[in-house]
Design a protein around this motif. Structure first.
Motif, short mmCIF file in Angstrom:
data_model
loop_
_atom_site.label_atom_id
_atom_site.label_comp_id
_atom_site.label_asym_id
_atom_site.label_seq_id
_atom_site.Cartn_x
_atom_site.Cartn_y
_atom_site.Cartn_z
N UNK A 27 0.78 -1.13 0.04
CA UNK A 27 -0.03 0.09 -0.10
C UNK A 27 0.75 1.35 0.03
N UNK A 28 1.87 1.30 0.77
CA UNK A 28 2.76 2.34 0.80
C UNK A 28 3.53 2.61 -0.62
N UNK A 29 3.66 1.41 -1.21
CA UNK A 29 4.65 1.68 -2.76
C UNK A 29 3.44 2.15 -3.64
N UNK A 30 2.00 1.48 -3.32
CA UNK A 30 0.98 2.10 -4.20
C UNK A 30 0.77 3.42 -4.06
N UNK A 31 0.89 4.24 -2.80
CA UNK A 31 0.67 5.55 -2.70
C UNK A 31 1.81 6.24 -3.31
N UNK A 32 3.00 5.79 -3.16
CA UNK A 32 4.16 6.40 -3.84
C UNK A 32 4.24 6.54 -5.44
N UNK A 33 3.99 5.21 -5.82
CA UNK A 33 3.85 5.23 -7.17
C UNK A 33 2.74 6.13 -7.73
N UNK A 34 1.54 6.15 -7.10
CA UNK A 34 0.41 7.04 -7.47
C UNK A 34 0.67 8.59 -7.46
N UNK A 35 1.32 8.93 -6.18
CA UNK A 35 1.82 10.45 -6.32
C UNK A 35 2.82 10.75 -7.30
N UNK A 36 3.57 9.62 -7.60
CA UNK A 36 4.66 9.90 -9.04
C UNK A 36 3.88 9.99 -10.24
N UNK A 37 3.03 9.12 -10.48
CA UNK A 37 2.05 9.15 -11.60
C UNK A 37 1.36 10.38 -11.41
N UNK A 38 0.74 10.93 -10.67
CA UNK A 38 -0.03 12.24 -10.70
C UNK A 38 1.14 13.27 -11.13
N UNK A 39 2.24 13.30 -10.49
CA UNK A 39 3.26 14.23 -10.83
C UNK A 39 3.30 14.24 -12.48
#
Length: 862
Positions: free
Chosen positions: A427-439
């Motif tokens: 879940x932490x990796x998903x949040x980081x990837x999601x944030x990077x994807x948003x950027x």
């Protein structure tokens, strides 16, 4: 109008907790007069607390409001306030509030323990008690009185320490007046109405979809109802047929039983007829044989024949006595045989039941063995011995299965923990990837927008160029040259006119302004170029702000939706940062209480079932004793009736037995006396014949006197023999009668013991078991009711876990996004750009250029 009638105070401040103090409020005015410390203010405080639930000021959270335990010499004191008032509708209501103050080791603990409203049912006239939580009670009483809580607190029952609130600061005064006149309700009502309108529109859409679904379900339900009705009609018809068939079967069975009984009786009669006919023929043949064997007639004298007849009659009498005795013994044997046959039938039934139970037990053991074998085979738990298993072997195998099950449960818990850890990591990796994807997505969108803007500007420039070329193609070059020459002449003329004026001073004044404007234009161009170069950071800033705003809106929406539930669970509203911690702790506490109460309720249910089993066993034992008592009573009644030939009360058996024993002893004494007299008188005849004198007085007999004495002696002996026979028969009958009654003594003693000892003791045990069962049933019901309430609280807290997780996730996202937004804003501000948009800078640049062009025109004119 609502009025206050009476109030009871006990255990509040200076009021003694052991005495009830009742204050009656008279109409139209009640004056309360007393010295200092008498409790006048306490009455007003009790009225305010009863109506609003607010403790008086300076009461230290209730510690000084309830009577001090130290003063009372107790570790715990209880206070109670009862207020009887009439509602706005004129209905009598009693409000009861109870409190408890406990002296702990190092502190005092105050607790509200009861809140009850009592009313009278107008239909039945009975008292109705309703228990409330304190918050519900605080809302209910002002509503019943028709007066708002703010008016009760600040106007009617205002405390003397708070009576100067109109002189407080303006903000507090405004809040008080808003509460009294409910000024904020209207604005809140409009907001609520708008929100409700929006929610209702959404709900209407949802309910329309649900209505369509329900219509479909309704049609299906109608079809199912029709099919159920048809099946029910068929079932009723079949039941009616079954009942008719059962009635016919019972009638046929009754006829078969009656016919069988008649056949058995007919067989018995035929057997008796054949037996009697055989005996008759035998007797007839025997008589003929005896008559044929008679060789001669008897030649004895009449006296000898009479003597023979007397002896024969005596013998017949003895034989009849023996026959009667044997018949009675035979009847006794038949009776004992019938009772033994009944006992044997009962024992046969008992053996059958025990055999059935043994078979059921064996089948259960076979099922147990097969289940154990299947479990060992399915889960490969190792080798097992051959069936059938003994109890020790089965217990050992069961313990092995339980050990294997506990190991599997431990492995399952370990895997759950590892899965939870892995899930948190993912879940932490998903949040980081999601944030990077948003950027990255924001950068791509900004690049695409920039590309589209450049393409649009290129098209605009091409269009302008094409338009200019078309415009040039339309104009006549000769006319343009002519116009240019005229314009040149006009310019020369204007130049000569301007040369006559003094513009040097104006130009010298405008040059600094033009220089400043040029510098500002260069700065704006640089800022524009920097904005163009930092378009990615600006787009990223806008995206981060939008995402931040979206998270805040979602968090606020979820928080507003579940605010009431959170307040009902925690009794207060914590900050959003501590919300998850408080809800988790509340759920853990309620869940622990629920699990504890659930285990206690299960234990209480098992105890109740065990008590019910004991009661059923006691009832079955008592029923068995009653049946034994009835059977012994019937047996004794039948025996006594057959012995005495009359209907006798069984309770008179001891008296009848004593009378029979006395009668037996009496006839036995008479017989012994007669026998002794006969033994004494029998030698007299021989003595008289041998000595020719009287055996009693030794007087000599004459021949006539001797013959007369012998004749008289013989007559006396004959009469005494007959009398002896009669006495012996009577004695034998009395002995038989006593023996038959005495044989019933053991059964009678068992009957008396059952009636006076065994059954009362069983009834007493049953009463104790019933009381125990009632107590355990009450305990179980109390636990079930408390468990239901705790389950409601637990479900309410559990329903909040998911929304609180969502709120906490949004809070974390907000905490992550806010530093990023601040960093981007600081980065843009540090470059001197602020956060202005490109359009704002372009507008400022255009205005500065227009101002510079105005200054340049002045220079050209000069």
């Amino acid at each position: 109008m609502s009025t206050v009638d009476k109030m009871l105070i006990k255990g509040i401040r200076s009021f003694d907790p052991e005495n009830k103090n009742v204050i009656t409020f008279f109409k139209p005015l009640t004056l309360i007069v007393g010295p200092n410390g008498a409790g006048k203010t306490t009455i007003i405080e009790c009225l305010k607390l009863s109506c609003t639930g607010e403790l008086p000021p300076n009461s230290r959270s209730g510690h000084t409001f309830v009577h001090d335990p130290k003063v009372a010499g107790e570790t715990e004191t209880k206070g109670q306030i009862k207020l009887r008032f009439k509602t706005a509708a004129g209905k009598d209501v009693v409000c009861i509030r109870s409190f408890q103050l406990t002296q702990k080791a190092s502190k005092m603990e105050f607790k509200a323990i009861e809140s009850v409203l009592q009313t009278i049912n107008p239909h039945t006239g009975e008292k109705v008690c309703l228990s409330y939580r304190c918050a519900d009670m605080d809302r209910e009483i002002p509503a019943l009185m028709g007066v708002s809580k703010a008016i009760l607190e600040n106007v009617i029952f205002v405390h003397q320490d708070e009576s100067n609130w109109p002189l407080q600061d303006p903000s507090t005064l405004k809040k008080k007046f808003d509460d009294i006149f409910s000024a904020t309700r209207y604005t809140k009502a409009l907001e609520v109405i708008k929100k409700l309108h929006k929610d209702q529109a959404q709900e209407i859409k949802t309910f329309r979809l649900k209505l369509e679904n329900l219509q479909t379900l309704k049609d299906q339900a109608y079809r199912l109802h029709d099919s159920i009705a048809q099946d029910q009609e068929k079932s009723d018809a079949l039941k009616t047929q079954m009942e008719d068939l059962k009635t016919n079967i019972e009638a046929v069975e009754n006829k078969i039983r009656c016919t069988g009984t008649g056949m058995n009786e007919l067989r018995k009669l035929q057997e008796q007829i054949s037996t009697k006919a055989t005996a008759r023929s035998t007797y007839f043949t025997l008589r003929q044989q005896q008559y044929a064997a008679l060789s001669e007639e008897n030649e004895d004298t009449d006296e000898e024949l009479k003597e023979w007849q007397t002896k024969f009659e005596e013998r017949i009498t003895l034989m009849e006595t023996k026959i009667g005795k044997l018949e009675r013994e035979m009847n006794d044997e038949k009776t004992s045989s019938s009772s033994l046959s009944v006992t044997m039938n009962d024992l046969t039934l008992e053996i059958g039941k025990l055999q059935a139970e043994a078979n059921a037990h064996m089948s259960v053991k076979h099922k147990r063995d097969s289940a154990i074998r299947n479990i060992f085979t399915k889960h490969n738990l190792g080798a097992i011995p051959d069936a059938p298993f003994t109890d020790d072997v089965a217990m050992n195998l069961t313990n092995r299965i339980k050990a294997r099950l506990s190991n599997l449960e431990d492995d399952l818990q370990d895997k759950k923990k590892s899965n939870d850890t892995h899930l948190e990591f993912l879940w932490g990796r998903y949040l980081r990837v999601n944030a990077r994807y948003s950027e990255v997505d924001g950068q791509i969108q900004s690049k695409k927008e920039s590309q589209v803007g450049i393409s649009r500007r290129m098209k605009d420039k091409e269009n302008e160029r094409d338009a200019a070329e078309m415009e040039l193609s339309k104009h006549n070059l000769a006319r343009l040259d002519e116009r240019e020459r005229h314009m040149q002449i006009e310019v020369e003329r204007k130049t000569l006119a301007l040369g006559e004026r003094d513009y040097d001073l104006i130009i010298s004044q405008k040059r600094p302004e033009i220089y400043t404007l040029d510098h500002k234009i260069k700065a704006l161009h640089r800022e524009k170029d920097n904005i163009t170069n930092d378009a990615d950071d600006r787009v990223k800033l806008e995206l981060k702000k939008d995402e931040l705003e979206r998270c805040k809106k979602k968090r606020k929406k979820i928080y507003d939706e579940h605010k009431d539930k959170i307040k009902s669970v925690l009794k207060w509203l914590p900050s959003e940062k501590d919300l998850k911690k408080e809800i988790t702790q509340a759920f853990g506490s309620v869940d622990a209480d629920y699990n504890g109460l659930n285990s206690k309720s299960q234990e209480a249910e098992q105890q109740l079932k065990f008590a019910q089993m004991k009661v059923d066993g006691a009832r079955s034992r008592l029923s068995k004793f009653q049946k034994d008592l009835d059977a012994k009573r019937k047996h004794l009644n039948a025996k006594l009736q057959s012995i005495t030939k009359v209907s006798v009360d069984i309770n008179k058996y001891p008296k009848i037995l004593k009378d029979a024993m006395d009668d037996r002893d009496k006839h036995r004494n008479q017989y012994n006396l007669a026998k002794g007299m006969r033994i004494m008188y029998d030698p007299y005849e021989k003595i008289a014949r041998d000595s020719h004198k009287c055996p009693c007085c030794d007087r000599a007999f004459t021949p006539d006197e001797e013959d007369w004495f012998v004749k008289k002696q013989r007559a006396t002996g004959t009469s005494s023999a007959e009398h002896m026979k009669v006495l012996e028969m009577v004695k034998s009958d009395a002995e038989d009668f006593f023996k038959q009654l005495d044989d019933l003594r053991g059964i009678y003693d068992e009957y008396v013991k059952l009636g006076k000892e065994t059954i009362p003791l069983a009834e007493k045990d049953l009463e104790q078991l019933l009381a125990d069962e009632s107590e355990k049933a009450q305990t179980f019901e109390d636990l079930v009711s408390v468990l239901a309430q705790v389950k409601m609280d637990r479900d309410g807290a559990e329903d909040l876990l998911h929304p609180i997780e969502t709120i906490d996730r949004h809070v974390q996202e907000i905490q992550d996004l806010e530093p990023q937004v601040q960093d981007l804003e600081y980065k843009l501000d540090s470059r001197g750009q602020g956060v202005r948009s490109l359009e704002e800078i372009q507008l400022e640049l255009n205005s500065v250029q227009r101002a510079r062009c105005g200054g340049m025109l002045l220079g050209k004119k000069k």
